[in-house]
Design an enzyme around this catalytic site. Structure first.
Site, PDB file in Angstrom:
ATOM      1  N   ARG A 136     -13.062  48.324  90.085  1.00  0.00           N
ATOM      2  CA  ARG A 136     -12.978  48.239  91.289  1.00  0.00           C
ATOM      3  C   ARG A 136     -11.954  48.965  92.511  1.00  0.00           C
ATOM      4  NH1 ARG A 136     -16.006  48.740  88.295  1.00  0.00           N
ATOM      5  NH2 ARG A 136     -17.955  47.225  87.787  1.00  0.00           N
ATOM      6  N   SER A 193     -23.049  44.109  95.022  1.00  0.00           N
ATOM      7  CA  SER A 193     -22.439  43.545  93.839  1.00  0.00           C
ATOM      8  C   SER A 193     -21.294  42.912  95.462  1.00  0.00           C
ATOM      9  CB  SER A 193     -22.110  43.925  93.163  1.00  0.00           C
ATOM     10  OG  SER A 193     -22.875  43.940  92.391  1.00  0.00           O
ATOM     11  N   GLU A 251     -15.886  41.863  96.055  1.00  0.00           N
ATOM     12  CA  GLU A 251     -16.002  42.703  95.788  1.00  0.00           C
ATOM     13  C   GLU A 251     -16.508  44.018  97.259  1.00  0.00           C
ATOM     14  OE1 GLU A 251     -18.947  45.947  92.857  1.00  0.00           O
ATOM     15  OE2 GLU A 251     -17.841  44.413  91.852  1.00  0.00           O
TER      16      GLU A 251
END
EC number: 1.3.1.98
Length: 302
Positions: A174, A225, A295
């Protein structure tokens, strides 16, 4: 800031607004005002915007469709540059796909699947733009952008434009070099696909779309998320095991569909979400000794 606004308007870079509420430009529908909000109408407008912003030495950031983003209630200092129309060209040559940073990731996945090209099935149902997906190395279902990006065209804040190879993008979970070392905007990317069976590709992508719709909240605004998975564990499982599904602070609520999502259940502020994030972090650490990392990107004035 007024002189900056006037120069941007005179340069005809695109749409220029003052004190634009970011709640209108994020998928969680939360966020205070940006001092200046610019939506370039073409690549030249984007380059000119960067040139003028650099001249005035004010802070800036780029956004796509506003997923994976939480803007604090105090808003964003400086200039927000939104990528979209005018930065959404698409060229397909055999198995190579070159696409603008403002192109919708979901739309791209749909288009190339119908061409019998495999590699982007994981993106079925992922909101956002190609540029944003490259920036954060978006992924799902065991795959991510790092597996298909051949090279990415980056406009750096000094005005230079470079094509960076997959290796130079320094992809990891990510994240990419754009978050770690070199601030810039992904204005285009070349993706390497594989030829496959049309029906199988379309079916796989639809399966992923259906899975996301069944397991993730679609009835409330959300940012995606909230926490990175502390592999081999999963953030959502830990939060669910802690009995936090449905836990609410103000208008922010942990989704009862998927515990790694915080939804705007009505009138939520960024502060509500941040308090809920802190509560979850403390609870999970106290129970399991696991330090959850966010995130979702949190930006703006504190």
């Amino acid at each position: 800031m007024e002189k900056l606004r006037e120069e941007l308007l005179q340069a005809n870079v695109g749409t220029v607004k003052e004190n634009e509420r970011m709640a209108s430009h994020t998928t969680i529908k939360i966020g205070g005002p940006a001092d200046l909000f610019v939506e370039p109408k073409h690549i030249d407008g984007l380059k000119k915007t960067m040139e003028i912003v650099r001249k005035y030495n004010v802070p800036w950031r780029a956004i796509g469709r506003g997923s994976n983003l939480l803007v604090r209630d105090g808003g964003i200092e400086g200039v927000v540059i939104k990528l979209g129309e005018g930065l959404d060209d698409l060229y397909i040559h055999d198995t190579e796909v070159t696409v603008g940073g403002g192109y919708s990731l979901i739309k791209l996945a749909t288009v190339i699947s119908k061409q019998g090209l495999s590699g982007l099935e994981f993106a079925g149902g992922i909101p956002g733009t190609v540029g944003g997906a490259v920036y954060m190395n978006a992924g799902a279902h065991g795959s991510d952008m790092s597996r298909i990006v051949k090279k990415a065209q980056i406009l750096f804040e000094d005005g230079t434009i470079e094509w960076l190879t997959n290796e130079e993008m320094e992809f990891s979970y990510r994240t990419s070099v754009l978050q770690k070392k070199r601030k810039g905007i992904c204005i285009a990317a070349t993706l390497e696909m594989k030829k496959g069976n049309h029906d199988e590709i379309v079916a796989a992508m639809q399966k992923n779309k259906d899975y996301r719709r069944e397991t993730q909240p679609w009835n409330y605004p959300c940012a995606g998320s909230i926490f990175r998975n502390p592999l081999p564990q999963y953030a959502g499982q830990l939060i669910e095991q802690a009995g936090l599904k449905g836990y609410t602070i103000g208008g922010a609520k942990i989704s009862e569909q998927h515990a790694n999502f915080i939804v705007n259940a009505g009138g939520a502020t960024a502060n509500d979400v941040l308090e809920l994030i802190d509560y979850v972090k403390k609870t999970i650490y106290d129970l399991y000794g696991v330090s959850l990392q966010t995130e979702v990107e949190i930006v703006g004035r504190k």
